[in-house]
Design a protein around this motif. Sequence first.
Motif, PDB file in Angstrom:
ATOM      1  N   ALA A 105       9.931  26.828 -18.037  1.00 39.15           N
ATOM      2  CA  ALA A 105      11.339  27.058 -17.693  1.00 39.15           C
ATOM      3  C   ALA A 105      11.456  27.968 -16.477  1.00 39.15           C
ATOM      4  O   ALA A 105      12.311  27.760 -15.602  1.00 39.15           O
ATOM      5  CB  ALA A 105      12.072  27.657 -18.887  1.00 39.15           C
ATOM      6  N   VAL A 106      10.595  28.993 -16.389  1.00 39.00           N
ATOM      7  CA  VAL A 106      10.622  29.914 -15.249  1.00 39.00           C
ATOM      8  C   VAL A 106      10.272  29.177 -13.960  1.00 39.00           C
ATOM      9  O   VAL A 106      10.914  29.371 -12.916  1.00 39.00           O
ATOM     10  CB  VAL A 106       9.650  31.090 -15.470  1.00 39.00           C
ATOM     11  N   GLU A 107       9.259  28.311 -14.013  1.00 37.04           N
ATOM     12  CA  GLU A 107       8.834  27.565 -12.831  1.00 37.04           C
ATOM     13  C   GLU A 107       9.929  26.612 -12.360  1.00 37.04           C
ATOM     14  O   GLU A 107      10.184  26.481 -11.162  1.00 37.04           O
ATOM     15  CB  GLU A 107       7.543  26.814 -13.129  1.00 37.04           C
ATOM     16  N   VAL A 108      10.587  25.954 -13.311  1.00 38.03           N
ATOM     17  CA  VAL A 108      11.700  25.055 -12.957  1.00 38.03           C
ATOM     18  C   VAL A 108      12.825  25.841 -12.303  1.00 38.03           C
ATOM     19  O   VAL A 108      13.430  25.400 -11.318  1.00 38.03           O
ATOM     20  CB  VAL A 108      12.210  24.300 -14.204  1.00 38.03           C
ATOM     21  N   ASP A 109      13.109  27.040 -12.818  1.00 37.70           N
ATOM     22  CA  ASP A 109      14.163  27.881 -12.240  1.00 37.70           C
ATOM     23  C   ASP A 109      13.820  28.270 -10.800  1.00 37.70           C
ATOM     24  O   ASP A 109      14.707  28.336  -9.939  1.00 37.70           O
ATOM     25  CB  ASP A 109      14.376  29.135 -13.080  1.00 37.70           C
ATOM     26  N   ILE A 110      12.538  28.544 -10.530  1.00 34.68           N
ATOM     27  CA  ILE A 110      12.121  28.899  -9.175  1.00 34.68           C
ATOM     28  C   ILE A 110      12.327  27.730  -8.228  1.00 34.68           C
ATOM     29  O   ILE A 110      12.823  27.882  -7.106  1.00 34.68           O
ATOM     30  CB  ILE A 110      10.647  29.363  -9.168  1.00 34.68           C
ATOM     31  N   ILE A 111      11.948  26.535  -8.669  1.00 33.27           N
ATOM     32  CA  ILE A 111      12.135  25.339  -7.839  1.00 33.27           C
ATOM     33  C   ILE A 111      13.623  25.103  -7.588  1.00 33.27           C
ATOM     34  O   ILE A 111      14.046  24.810  -6.463  1.00 33.27           O
ATOM     35  CB  ILE A 111      11.500  24.118  -8.516  1.00 33.27           C
ATOM     36  N   LYS A 112      14.442  25.249  -8.624  1.00 29.27           N
ATOM     37  CA  LYS A 112      15.890  25.073  -8.473  1.00 29.27           C
ATOM     38  C   LYS A 112      16.460  26.104  -7.505  1.00 29.27           C
ATOM     39  O   LYS A 112      17.315  25.778  -6.670  1.00 29.27           O
ATOM     40  CB  LYS A 112      16.587  25.187  -9.829  1.00 29.27           C
ATOM     41  N   GLU A 113      15.992  27.348  -7.614  1.00 34.73           N
ATOM     42  CA  GLU A 113      16.489  28.399  -6.727  1.00 34.73           C
ATOM     43  C   GLU A 113      16.120  28.088  -5.276  1.00 34.73           C
ATOM     44  O   GLU A 113      16.916  28.306  -4.362  1.00 34.73           O
ATOM     45  CB  GLU A 113      15.911  29.749  -7.151  1.00 34.73           C
ATOM     46  N   MET A 114      14.914  27.584  -5.075  1.00 31.78           N
ATOM     47  CA  MET A 114      14.470  27.222  -3.734  1.00 31.78           C
ATOM     48  C   MET A 114      15.391  26.165  -3.118  1.00 31.78           C
ATOM     49  O   MET A 114      15.843  26.295  -1.976  1.00 31.78           O
ATOM     50  CB  MET A 114      13.030  26.693  -3.793  1.00 31.78           C
ATOM     51  N   ILE A 115      15.685  25.127  -3.891  1.00 29.27           N
ATOM     52  CA  ILE A 115      16.558  24.051  -3.399  1.00 29.27           C
ATOM     53  C   ILE A 115      17.988  24.541  -3.226  1.00 29.27           C
ATOM     54  O   ILE A 115      18.672  24.202  -2.255  1.00 29.27           O
ATOM     55  CB  ILE A 115      16.507  22.850  -4.362  1.00 29.27           C
ATOM     56  N   ASN A 116      18.455  25.362  -4.162  1.00 35.55           N
ATOM     57  CA  ASN A 116      19.834  25.852  -4.116  1.00 35.55           C
ATOM     58  C   ASN A 116      20.063  26.783  -2.933  1.00 35.55           C
ATOM     59  O   ASN A 116      21.055  26.647  -2.198  1.00 35.55           O
ATOM     60  CB  ASN A 116      20.156  26.567  -5.426  1.00 35.55           C
ATOM     61  N   ILE A 117      19.139  27.746  -2.715  1.00 32.40           N
ATOM     62  CA  ILE A 117      19.277  28.688  -1.602  1.00 32.40           C
ATOM     63  C   ILE A 117      19.177  27.952  -0.273  1.00 32.40           C
ATOM     64  O   ILE A 117      19.975  28.175   0.650  1.00 32.40           O
ATOM     65  CB  ILE A 117      18.198  29.789  -1.680  1.00 32.40           C
ATOM     66  N   GLY A 118      18.190  27.061  -0.163  1.00 38.23           N
ATOM     67  CA  GLY A 118      18.035  26.301   1.081  1.00 38.23           C
ATOM     68  C   GLY A 118      19.252  25.448   1.383  1.00 38.23           C
ATOM     69  O   GLY A 118      19.759  25.431   2.506  1.00 38.23           O
ATOM     70  N   GLY A 119      19.760  24.753   0.360  1.00 42.82           N
ATOM     71  CA  GLY A 119      20.936  23.905   0.555  1.00 42.82           C
ATOM     72  C   GLY A 119      22.175  24.704   0.884  1.00 42.82           C
ATOM     73  O   GLY A 119      23.011  24.285   1.690  1.00 42.82           O
ATOM     74  N   GLY A 120      22.306  25.894   0.266  1.00 38.06           N
ATOM     75  CA  GLY A 120      23.451  26.744   0.570  1.00 38.06           C
ATOM     76  C   GLY A 120      23.436  27.219   2.005  1.00 38.06           C
ATOM     77  O   GLY A 120      24.485  27.341   2.652  1.00 38.06           O
ATOM     78  N   ASN A 121      22.259  27.479   2.531  1.00 37.54           N
ATOM     79  CA  ASN A 121      22.124  27.880   3.927  1.00 37.54           C
ATOM     80  C   ASN A 121      22.575  26.752   4.853  1.00 37.54           C
ATOM     81  O   ASN A 121      23.193  26.988   5.895  1.00 37.54           O
ATOM     82  CB  ASN A 121      20.665  28.249   4.215  1.00 37.54           C
ATOM     83  N   VAL A 122      22.258  25.524   4.468  1.00 34.80           N
ATOM     84  CA  VAL A 122      22.687  24.361   5.247  1.00 34.80           C
ATOM     85  C   VAL A 122      24.209  24.259   5.256  1.00 34.80           C
ATOM     86  O   VAL A 122      24.828  24.011   6.296  1.00 34.80           O
ATOM     87  CB  VAL A 122      22.066  23.065   4.683  1.00 34.80           C
ATOM     88  N   ALA A 123      24.834  24.451   4.102  1.00 32.65           N
ATOM     89  CA  ALA A 123      26.302  24.378   4.020  1.00 32.65           C
ATOM     90  C   ALA A 123      26.946  25.406   4.950  1.00 32.65           C
ATOM     91  O   ALA A 123      27.928  25.113   5.639  1.00 32.65           O
ATOM     92  CB  ALA A 123      26.761  24.597   2.581  1.00 32.65           C
ATOM     93  N   THR A 124      26.394  26.612   4.975  1.00 32.95           N
ATOM     94  CA  THR A 124      26.908  27.655   5.865  1.00 32.95           C
ATOM     95  C   THR A 124      26.767  27.241   7.326  1.00 32.95           C
ATOM     96  O   THR A 124      27.678  27.446   8.145  1.00 32.95           O
ATOM     97  CB  THR A 124      26.158  28.975   5.628  1.00 32.95           C
ATOM     98  N   SER A 125      25.634  26.635   7.670  1.00 39.17           N
ATOM     99  CA  SER A 125      25.395  26.199   9.050  1.00 39.17           C
ATOM    100  C   SER A 125      26.379  25.118   9.471  1.00 39.17           C
ATOM    101  O   SER A 125      26.914  25.137  10.581  1.00 39.17           O
ATOM    102  CB  SER A 125      23.964  25.678   9.190  1.00 39.17           C
ATOM    103  N   ILE A 126      26.609  24.150   8.573  1.00 36.99           N
ATOM    104  CA  ILE A 126      27.568  23.081   8.875  1.00 36.99           C
ATOM    105  C   ILE A 126      28.952  23.688   9.111  1.00 36.99           C
ATOM    106  O   ILE A 126      29.658  23.326  10.060  1.00 36.99           O
ATOM    107  CB  ILE A 126      27.629  22.050   7.730  1.00 36.99           C
ATOM    108  N   SER A 127      29.346  24.626   8.241  1.00 42.29           N
ATOM    109  CA  SER A 127      30.654  25.256   8.358  1.00 42.29           C
ATOM    110  C   SER A 127      30.828  25.943   9.705  1.00 42.29           C
ATOM    111  O   SER A 127      31.871  25.819  10.362  1.00 42.29           O
ATOM    112  CB  SER A 127      30.842  26.257   7.219  1.00 42.29           C
ATOM    113  N   LYS A 128      29.790  26.652  10.149  1.00 44.18           N
ATOM    114  CA  LYS A 128      29.869  27.354  11.434  1.00 44.18           C
ATOM    115  C   LYS A 128      29.948  26.365  12.599  1.00 44.18           C
ATOM    116  O   LYS A 128      30.646  26.607  13.591  1.00 44.18           O
ATOM    117  CB  LYS A 128      28.649  28.249  11.603  1.00 44.18           C
ATOM    118  N   MET A 129      29.245  25.237  12.482  1.00 46.99           N
ATOM    119  CA  MET A 129      29.229  24.269  13.579  1.00 46.99           C
ATOM    120  C   MET A 129      30.560  23.560  13.756  1.00 46.99           C
ATOM    121  O   MET A 129      30.981  23.278  14.876  1.00 46.99           O
ATOM    122  CB  MET A 129      28.109  23.241  13.350  1.00 46.99           C
TER     123      MET A 129
END
Length: 200
Positions: free
Chosen positions: A7-31
């Motif tokens: 469960a901990v490993e799955v949470d880490i993978i989810k966090e990786m995808i979630n943080i990375g994707g959130g950064n993309v959303a912020t970039s799109i918004s700024k553009m």
Amino acid sequence: MSNNFTAVEVDIIKEMINIGGGNVATSISKMIGKKVHMNLPIITQLTYNQIFETMMPAEEVVKAVQLEVDGAIKGQFLLLVDEKNIIQFSPEDRQLIQNEELVNSALCELANILVNQFIQAIVSLFDVPLMTSVPYLAEDMFGSLLSSAYLEEFQFDDQVWIFKNEYWVENEKWDSSLYFVPQDGILESFLEYMREKGEI
């Protein structure tokens, strides 16, 4: 890729995808100067048939920008974008969509910016070495592109993991999806790397 993550490993993978994707959303918004939000990322294991039944028909022809990632995480990003969305990045130039060469160039540049923002978020969060390749534009049936990406990353199972982010611009869905296809066994290696650093 193994099904036996804790469960901990799955949470880490989810966090990786979630943080990375959130950064993309912020970039799109700024553009584009508009509010952008991201749905909760899709992280699931499906058969190819389930992918094509629930996400997109295998025979639908799409344009996808491919970028390889290398380092502590190895794999391939596929950014599928409806080329009409490019207008949102250059609303003053409505003729852009009529020039295929300009559209293709804009798609590659968009993918380059977004994927590298995704990667930078992971680097900042986990302090791991990562680098990306030059973006490559391909046009083919969705089924062919996705299957080829998995074969290139040495994933031959009928069951495949899907890591997908979807974005909304204000109240309208932005017709784009960012897929990550990890090289076979690389997530296990990444988690082992994190254990050695004492992160998990």
